[in-house]
Design a protein around this motif. Structure first.
Motif, PDB file in Angstrom:
ATOM      1  N   LEU A  18       0.849  -1.004  -0.012  1.00 19.28           N
ATOM      2  CA  LEU A  18       0.137   0.038  -0.237  1.00 19.28           C
ATOM      3  C   LEU A  18       0.927   1.402   0.041  1.00 19.28           C
ATOM      4  O   LEU A  18       1.697   1.422   0.680  1.00 19.28           O
ATOM      5  N   VAL A  19       0.606   2.121  -0.923  1.00 18.22           N
ATOM      6  CA  VAL A  19       1.465   3.440  -1.233  1.00 18.22           C
ATOM      7  C   VAL A  19       0.825   4.696  -0.721  1.00 18.22           C
ATOM      8  O   VAL A  19       1.204   5.666  -1.317  1.00 18.22           O
ATOM      9  N   GLY A  20      -0.284   4.624  -0.091  1.00 15.75           N
ATOM     10  CA  GLY A  20      -1.094   5.823   0.278  1.00 15.75           C
ATOM     11  C   GLY A  20      -2.078   6.343  -0.777  1.00 15.75           C
ATOM     12  O   GLY A  20      -2.014   5.515  -1.907  1.00 15.75           O
ATOM     13  N   CYS A  21      -3.041   7.011  -0.394  1.00 17.63           N
ATOM     14  CA  CYS A  21      -4.250   7.368  -1.507  1.00 17.63           C
ATOM     15  C   CYS A  21      -3.707   7.926  -2.800  1.00 17.63           C
ATOM     16  O   CYS A  21      -3.192   8.917  -2.819  1.00 17.63           O
ATOM     17  N   THR A  36      -9.631  -4.585 -10.304  1.00 15.27           N
ATOM     18  CA  THR A  36      -9.572  -3.882  -9.198  1.00 15.27           C
ATOM     19  C   THR A  36     -10.498  -4.392  -7.964  1.00 15.27           C
ATOM     20  O   THR A  36     -11.825  -4.637  -8.218  1.00 15.27           O
ATOM     21  N   LEU A  37      -9.883  -4.683  -6.845  1.00 17.20           N
ATOM     22  CA  LEU A  37     -10.661  -4.824  -5.807  1.00 17.20           C
ATOM     23  C   LEU A  37     -10.749  -3.653  -4.841  1.00 17.20           C
ATOM     24  O   LEU A  37      -9.782  -2.992  -4.480  1.00 17.20           O
ATOM     25  N   VAL A 100       2.933  -6.197  -5.430  1.00 20.61           N
ATOM     26  CA  VAL A 100       2.173  -5.566  -6.331  1.00 20.61           C
ATOM     27  C   VAL A 100       1.626  -4.088  -5.877  1.00 20.61           C
ATOM     28  O   VAL A 100       1.595  -4.115  -4.662  1.00 20.61           O
ATOM     29  N   GLN A 101       1.652  -2.967  -6.712  1.00 22.43           N
ATOM     30  CA  GLN A 101       1.255  -1.931  -6.196  1.00 22.43           C
ATOM     31  C   GLN A 101      -0.158  -1.619  -6.029  1.00 22.43           C
ATOM     32  O   GLN A 101      -0.985  -2.268  -6.676  1.00 22.43           O
ATOM     33  N   VAL A 102      -0.673  -0.825  -4.775  1.00 25.76           N
ATOM     34  CA  VAL A 102      -1.824  -0.887  -4.391  1.00 25.76           C
ATOM     35  C   VAL A 102      -2.375   0.648  -3.937  1.00 25.76           C
ATOM     36  O   VAL A 102      -1.463   1.132  -3.373  1.00 25.76           O
ATOM     37  N   MET A 112      -7.288  -2.048  -4.481  1.00 28.00           N
ATOM     38  CA  MET A 112      -6.111  -2.705  -5.376  1.00 28.00           C
ATOM     39  C   MET A 112      -6.274  -2.961  -6.732  1.00 28.00           C
ATOM     40  O   MET A 112      -6.858  -3.993  -7.338  1.00 28.00           O
ATOM     41  N   PRO A 113      -5.624  -2.157  -7.520  1.00 26.75           N
ATOM     42  CA  PRO A 113      -5.734  -2.295  -8.942  1.00 26.75           C
ATOM     43  C   PRO A 113      -4.758  -3.386  -9.320  1.00 26.75           C
ATOM     44  O   PRO A 113      -3.315  -3.305  -9.018  1.00 26.75           O
ATOM     45  N   LEU A 114      -5.031  -4.637  -9.810  1.00 26.47           N
ATOM     46  CA  LEU A 114      -3.941  -5.680 -10.072  1.00 26.47           C
ATOM     47  C   LEU A 114      -3.539  -5.425 -11.616  1.00 26.47           C
ATOM     48  O   LEU A 114      -4.349  -5.776 -12.647  1.00 26.47           O
TER      49      LEU A 114
END
Length: 329
Positions: A18-21, A36-37, A100-102, A112-114
């Protein structure tokens, strides 16, 4: 509910940082999400989350050794799925990890965009036919390194603490969702895991199974899917950080009459073993190392009969120290 159904704990790991909003790092920021979750984190009174700013998420992947997968697909082994897992040593059940970036605003909501494909280690199958199944968990990143650090069987503590799992895996749940990845031909294990579900398309999708007292329905979703995570302080959640999966079927079993009484200082409790093998019979769970973090990995099941091969049965004459109820043969 099927053999592979609700409440069955999953293994393998794909870490989601998680990298923040709104923030996305690396080349992935330019790619269109394949799935996207989105959802919320539902806190419970019993949860102790520690530092909310270190709360992160991960995908927990189902992945089994090839011998186990082949056995499940063939469906001819007595004892079903539980016995199939005995075909491979515990060391072969692994936990693949891929970042994975989120985007997210924990501890309230997450997105969470995969954008990346799973690595082969997170998938079951072979070239031309890959299948992956995953679920979402939440954990407190104790050392701030943006990944879930795994815990050895001998460790007495864990740097990171798993504090939640996606909604739908409690005993009274009536709906469970699974993140599915398909590449190539549909692997036959799909129909064993989801016998009442429609065929999934290539890439990522989500299957939601809704249970009733007499049947189950299955729904296929793609692109953007809502999921919730229940945050609760449960030992079963916490042990998902352990290197060895916390599955009862992987616990070593010993013959109680020849093993002798459990060692002093061990923890003991009576309980049922794998349902397909022991049904309503009880075994004695013994943990000779209660000081260790990974309780399940250090637990041994003392039994009165050979559930798997039927070579011995001591229920007519259990040891004098046996503390659990005995079922008549």
């Amino acid at each position: 509910m099927t053999t592979m159904g609700r409440g069955f704990w999953k293994w393998g790991l794909l870490t989601l940082a998680l990298v923040g909003c709104g923030g996305v790092l690396g080349d992935e920021a330019e790619d269109e999400p394949m799935l996207t979750l989105e959802g919320t984190l539902q806190n419970t009174a019993s949860s102790e989350l520690g530092s909310a700013d270190r709360l992160r998420a991960a995908l927990l992947w189902d992945t089994w050794p090839k011998a186990v997968v082949d056995c499940i697909v063939q469906g001819t082994t007595p004892g079903g799925f539980a016995n199939c897992q005995r075909l491979s040593p515990k060391s072969s059940f692994h936990h693949p990890g891929v970042e994975v970036q989120v985007d997210g605003r924990f501890p309230n909501t997450f997105s969470m965009p995969l954008r990346r494909l799973p690595e082969p280690g997170a998938l079951m199958g072979e070239e031309g036919s890959w299948l992956g199944v995953a679920h979402v968990l939440a954990y407190v990143d104790g050392n701030g390194n943006r990944k879930l650090d795994r815990v050895s069987n001998e460790a007495t503590s864990s740097t990171d603490i798993v504090v939640g799992f996606q909604e739908g895996f409690s005993e009274d749940s009536t709906e469970t969702s699974s993140i599915v990845y398909r590449e190539g031909a549909l692997h036959p294990i799909f129909n064993k895991m989801f016998p009442n579900c429609p065929e999934v398309p290539q890439g990522y999708s989500v299957l939601t199974v809704r249970y009733t007292s007499t049947s189950e329905e299955c729904f296929l979703k793609t692109r953007k899917v809502d999921l919730n995570i229940i945050l609760e302080a449960q030992e079963a959640f916490q042990e998902l950080a352990c290197v060895q999966p916390n599955a009862l079927v992987l616990i070593d079993t010993v013959r109680a009459s020849t093993q002798g009484p459990p060692p002093p200082g061990s923890t003991q409790r009576c309980g049922t073993y794998v349902y397909a093998a022991s049904r309503l019979e009880q075994v004695l769970y013994v943990n000779p190392h209660p000081e260790r973090f990974c309780s399940t990995a250090n637990t041994v099941a003392y039994t009165l009969r050979d559930y798997w091969d039927g070579t011995w049965d001591d229920r007519d004459s259990p040891p004098s120290w046996w503390p659990c109820p005995v079922t008549t043969p």
